[in-house]
Design a protein around this motif. Structure first.
Motif, PDB file in Angstrom:
ATOM      1  N   PHE A  13       0.828  -1.134  -0.067  1.00  8.94           N
ATOM      2  CA  PHE A  13       0.062  -0.165   0.055  1.00  8.94           C
ATOM      3  C   PHE A  13       0.795   1.176  -0.078  1.00  8.94           C
ATOM      4  O   PHE A  13       0.204   2.367   0.005  1.00  8.94           O
ATOM      5  N   GLN A  22      -2.206   8.221   9.811  1.00  8.77           N
ATOM      6  CA  GLN A  22      -1.946   6.930   9.349  1.00  8.77           C
ATOM      7  C   GLN A  22      -2.143   6.118  10.535  1.00  8.77           C
ATOM      8  O   GLN A  22      -1.692   6.399  11.658  1.00  8.77           O
ATOM      9  N   ARG A  58     -16.280  -4.266   4.130  1.00 13.89           N
ATOM     10  CA  ARG A  58     -16.252  -2.958   3.497  1.00 13.89           C
ATOM     11  C   ARG A  58     -15.390  -1.855   4.333  1.00 13.89           C
ATOM     12  O   ARG A  58     -15.259  -2.204   5.671  1.00 13.89           O
ATOM     13  N   SER A  59     -15.040  -1.033   3.857  1.00 10.44           N
ATOM     14  CA  SER A  59     -14.328  -0.011   4.332  1.00 10.44           C
ATOM     15  C   SER A  59     -14.514   1.260   3.556  1.00 10.44           C
ATOM     16  O   SER A  59     -14.762   1.328   2.271  1.00 10.44           O
ATOM     17  N   VAL A  60     -14.104   2.544   4.396  1.00 16.41           N
ATOM     18  CA  VAL A  60     -14.122   3.822   3.486  1.00 16.41           C
ATOM     19  C   VAL A  60     -12.890   3.643   2.941  1.00 16.41           C
ATOM     20  O   VAL A  60     -11.872   3.076   3.020  1.00 16.41           O
ATOM     21  N   ASP A  61     -12.750   4.733   1.855  1.00 14.89           N
ATOM     22  CA  ASP A  61     -11.686   4.659   1.126  1.00 14.89           C
ATOM     23  C   ASP A  61     -10.621   5.762   1.509  1.00 14.89           C
ATOM     24  O   ASP A  61     -10.209   6.572   1.037  1.00 14.89           O
ATOM     25  N   VAL A  62      -9.766   5.226   2.680  1.00 14.83           N
ATOM     26  CA  VAL A  62      -8.750   5.769   3.672  1.00 14.83           C
ATOM     27  C   VAL A  62      -7.868   4.850   3.827  1.00 14.83           C
ATOM     28  O   VAL A  62      -8.418   3.905   4.395  1.00 14.83           O
ATOM     29  N   ASP A  63      -6.634   5.314   3.677  1.00 12.19           N
ATOM     30  CA  ASP A  63      -5.552   4.424   3.705  1.00 12.19           C
ATOM     31  C   ASP A  63      -5.596   3.651   5.252  1.00 12.19           C
ATOM     32  O   ASP A  63      -5.559   2.419   5.155  1.00 12.19           O
ATOM     33  N   SER A  65      -8.031   3.060   7.200  1.00  9.15           N
ATOM     34  CA  SER A  65      -9.156   2.199   7.258  1.00  9.15           C
ATOM     35  C   SER A  65      -8.949   0.893   6.441  1.00  9.15           C
ATOM     36  O   SER A  65      -9.125  -0.052   6.986  1.00  9.15           O
ATOM     37  N   LEU A  66      -8.403   1.025   5.218  1.00  6.30           N
ATOM     38  CA  LEU A  66      -8.237  -0.100   4.343  1.00  6.30           C
ATOM     39  C   LEU A  66      -7.122  -0.958   5.014  1.00  6.30           C
ATOM     40  O   LEU A  66      -7.300  -2.252   4.975  1.00  6.30           O
ATOM     41  N   ASN A  70      -7.489  -4.875   6.314  1.00  8.59           N
ATOM     42  CA  ASN A  70      -6.866  -5.826   5.885  1.00  8.59           C
ATOM     43  C   ASN A  70      -6.072  -6.600   7.160  1.00  8.59           C
ATOM     44  O   ASN A  70      -5.863  -7.733   7.135  1.00  8.59           O
TER      45      ASN A  70
END
Length: 86
Positions: A13, A22, A58-63, A65-66, A70
């Motif tokens: 990532f 972060q 599912r997750s929001v599109d923020v590093d 959170s992703l 994971n």
């Protein structure tokens, strides 16, 4: 084992964990451990191995959170076969 996972996630990532906003290495470890806890706690309900057609996250599109999602799922379902390795 966890340190290798951390390095692979950072590489995949392209995340610098020291940036403000972060996830930290400690937070990543906590989410991984929480995934292991959830797997153990809900062992009667969850499949023993990862199966893509039964697992959906599912997750929001923020590093952060992703990466947290994971890490949590990695704790719940560590690679069981060679085709699941990162």
């Amino acid at each position: 084992l966890f340190y290798k996972l951390l390095l692979k996630i950072k590489e995949k990532f392209k995340i610098k964990f020291s940036n403000k906003g972060q996830i930290t290495s400690k937070g990543l470890l906590q989410s991984y451990n929480f995934g292991q806890y959830l797997k153990n706690y809900y062992s009667g309900f969850l499949t023993p191995a990862y199966t893509p057609n039964k697992i959906y996250a599912r997750s929001v599109d923020v590093d952060r959170s992703l990466v947290t999602a994971n890490s949590l799922l990695s704790g719940m379902y560590p690679p069981a076969t060679s085709d699941q390795l990162w």
